[in-house]
Motif scaffolding. Structure first.
Motif, PDB file in Angstrom:
ATOM      1  N   ALA A 134      -3.302  -1.876  14.562  1.00 58.94           N
ATOM      2  CA  ALA A 134      -2.734  -1.186  13.171  1.00 58.94           C
ATOM      3  C   ALA A 134      -2.030  -0.098  13.330  1.00 58.94           C
ATOM      4  CB  ALA A 134      -3.822  -1.003  12.276  1.00 58.94           C
ATOM      5  N   GLU A 135      -2.417   0.853  14.367  1.00 59.10           N
ATOM      6  CA  GLU A 135      -1.785   2.065  14.537  1.00 59.10           C
ATOM      7  C   GLU A 135      -0.154   1.658  15.037  1.00 59.10           C
ATOM      8  OE1 GLU A 135      -4.235   4.468  16.998  1.00 59.10           O
ATOM      9  OE2 GLU A 135      -5.935   4.632  15.313  1.00 59.10           O
ATOM     10  N   GLN A 189      -1.419  -3.254   7.521  1.00 57.21           N
ATOM     11  CA  GLN A 189      -1.923  -2.513   6.204  1.00 57.21           C
ATOM     12  C   GLN A 189      -3.364  -2.098   6.254  1.00 57.21           C
ATOM     13  OE1 GLN A 189      -0.575  -4.828   2.774  1.00 57.21           O
ATOM     14  NE2 GLN A 189       1.213  -3.494   2.683  1.00 57.21           N
ATOM     15  N   GLY A 190      -4.219  -2.728   7.317  1.00 54.62           N
ATOM     16  CA  GLY A 190      -5.692  -2.342   7.502  1.00 54.62           C
ATOM     17  C   GLY A 190      -6.394  -3.325   8.205  1.00 54.62           C
ATOM     18  N   ASP A 236       1.509  -7.006   5.471  1.00 53.35           N
ATOM     19  CA  ASP A 236       2.111  -6.775   4.431  1.00 53.35           C
ATOM     20  C   ASP A 236       2.849  -8.028   3.952  1.00 53.35           C
ATOM     21  OD1 ASP A 236       3.902  -6.988   6.693  1.00 53.35           O
ATOM     22  OD2 ASP A 236       5.127  -5.257   6.275  1.00 53.35           O
ATOM     23  N   ARG A 237       2.442  -9.412   4.472  1.00 49.83           N
ATOM     24  CA  ARG A 237       3.040 -10.456   4.537  1.00 49.83           C
ATOM     25  C   ARG A 237       1.874 -11.620   4.649  1.00 49.83           C
ATOM     26  NH1 ARG A 237       7.147  -9.755   9.505  1.00 49.83           N
ATOM     27  NH2 ARG A 237       6.798  -7.639   8.392  1.00 49.83           N
ATOM     28  N   ALA A 238       2.403 -12.854   4.105  1.00 48.15           N
ATOM     29  CA  ALA A 238       1.597 -13.845   4.374  1.00 48.15           C
ATOM     30  C   ALA A 238       1.054 -14.098   5.806  1.00 48.15           C
ATOM     31  CB  ALA A 238       2.377 -15.309   3.906  1.00 48.15           C
ATOM     32  N   SER A 248      -4.125 -14.104   0.662  1.00 47.71           N
ATOM     33  CA  SER A 248      -2.821 -14.088   0.709  1.00 47.71           C
ATOM     34  C   SER A 248      -2.150 -13.492   1.911  1.00 47.71           C
ATOM     35  CB  SER A 248      -2.082 -13.564  -0.573  1.00 47.71           C
ATOM     36  OG  SER A 248      -2.579 -12.319  -0.682  1.00 47.71           O
ATOM     37  N   ASN A 249      -2.893 -12.487   2.499  1.00 49.73           N
ATOM     38  CA  ASN A 249      -2.223 -11.709   3.328  1.00 49.73           C
ATOM     39  C   ASN A 249      -3.021 -11.103   4.491  1.00 49.73           C
ATOM     40  OD1 ASN A 249      -3.537 -10.038   1.707  1.00 49.73           O
ATOM     41  ND2 ASN A 249      -2.285  -8.271   1.949  1.00 49.73           N
TER      42      ASN A 249
END
Length: 400
Positions: free
Chosen positions: A322-323, A329-330, A343-345, A365-366
């Motif tokens: 993630a870094e 996003q997490g 940040d997407r599917a 969803s993501n």
């Protein structure tokens, strides 16, 4: 032969799934091998089902021994494996009685019926409403799909089961507002699985327990996915210092053999009397043999501690990714139930990883979900993380 089998699958199977064009033949440990000899590291594990991986000698030996005895006798009679499995579940949960069925959605159906039966018999006779959570998932049968808080699963199925309200997960005030004079129970997951690997906060889950105590309601926990050691404890709610009145289990309970269970406290179990509910194959000696072996393995010294340690190792690796990659996003989850929030599917990442020999599955969803067998080793965890990193590089370019 491969193409012929795929064509037969498309011809003869109902079109209610959208499977990848792969046909698996064998499995060992945390690896599946397809009909063309390609190996895949499996971090789907039947969607958190194959707790002991593939080819577990202890499980296979017990199942073969039971096959040589008998496989079914109906609930008109007792059988030894079901009694043994029930004893362990009651002891570990600190609850009272077990009803065995065949799946998670059946365990939820039993839980809903038990709550309403108990309310009719032991409350004021007028309560019937159940408060469930938005973005939840509880199964595909009518009661379970009505309780599920995602409209996409309910499309074209209305009218749904009446008497179910939905509140906002992790929002105690929303739950309080949803509870009315006709409410008999609150249903929720300790971690929303299909909703996107969203853990309940400690304050929220403890607050729901307190609310149930204050209002005289039954607390139903759906641990179909989170139970059976997935989070490093036998049941995820044990991390929160609470106990439900009704508990639904399935998935990892049988390590690949279909089984579900509804566990209730002695008091809540009074909702069922002979004839109130049944399952023809529930408590089947073959499936409960699998459950007993699974429970025995989970309860061995150090096993669950290892699950926690490996979960921390996986989460640490995902946080490192993630870094590096802005598309992440997490990271959230507990134990060997982790989610990579994008940040997407999730489809692109899942597809890329599969090309490289790693099986993953989406959630919400993501979110890319990681639910490997509980017997996974750190070497396989590192291999999976490396494949994910390689996949992300190809999708987003070199990391920061």
């Amino acid at each position: 032969m491969h193409d012929e089998l795929l064509q037969k699958a498309k011809t003869y199977l109902m079109n209610n799934y959208k499977p990848f064009p792969v046909i698996f033949e064998t499995g060992h440990g945390c690896t599946l091998v397809d009909d063309q000899g390609k190996s895949y590291l499996d971090f789907v594990s039947g969607i958190a089902v194959n707790a002991l991986g593939y080819g577990n000698e202890r499980l296979n030996k017990a199942l073969k021994e039971q096959l040589d005895k008998f496989t079914h006798c109906s609930n008109l009679y007792y059988n030894i494996p079901s009694i043994q499995a029930a004893e362990i579940l009651v002891t570990q949960s600190g609850m009272g009685r077990v009803f065995f069925c065949n799946s998670g959605t059946e365990a939820i159906e039993a839980s809903l019926k038990l709550a309403r039966k108990y309310a009719k018999k032991h409350m004021d006779g007028k309560r019937f409403e159940i408060v469930a959570m938005r973005e939840s998932f509880h199964g595909r049968t009518y009661g379970a799909i009505s309780a599920t808080g995602q409209l996409k699963y309910q499309k074209d199925l209305d009218p749904l089961l009446p008497g179910i309200r939905h509140a906002v997960y992790n929002d105690l005030e929303s739950v309080r507002e949803a509870v009315g004079e006709n409410t008999c129970a609150i249903l929720l997951e300790p971690i929303q699985g299909e909703g996107g690997i969203i853990p309940a906060s400690r304050e929220f889950l403890q607050g729901v327990r307190q609310l149930c105590d204050e209002r005289g309601l039954l607390m139903i926990l759906d641990e179909v996915q989170t139970g059976m050691g997935r989070t490093g404890k036998v049941f995820a709610h044990q991390h929160y210092g609470i106990k439900p009145d009704i508990l639904a289990l399935a998935k990892g309970l049988g390590s690949g053999i279909p089984i579900g269970a509804c566990i209730a406290t002695e008091e809540a179990a009074k909702g069922f009397e002979p004839g109130d509910h049944a399952a023809t194959f529930g408590g089947n000696p073959l499936s409960t043999t699998a459950a007993k072996v699974t429970l025995d393995v989970l309860l061995e010294d150090g096993f669950l501690e290892e699950v926690s340690r490996k979960g921390e190792h996986l989460q640490k690796g995902l946080r490192a990714l993630a870094e590096k990659f802005p598309m992440i996003q997490g990271v959230r989850g507990n134990g060997l139930m982790q989610g990579l929030v994008l940040d997407r599917a999730p489809g692109e990442v899942v597809g890329k990883a599969m090309e490289k020999g790693l099986l993953l599955v989406g959630a919400g969803s993501n979110v890319v979900r990681f639910v490997p067998p509980l017997v996974v080793g750190c070497e396989d965890l590192d291999k999976a993380l490396a494949i994910v990193e390689e996949s992300l590089k190809e999708l987003q370019g070199d990391p920061l």
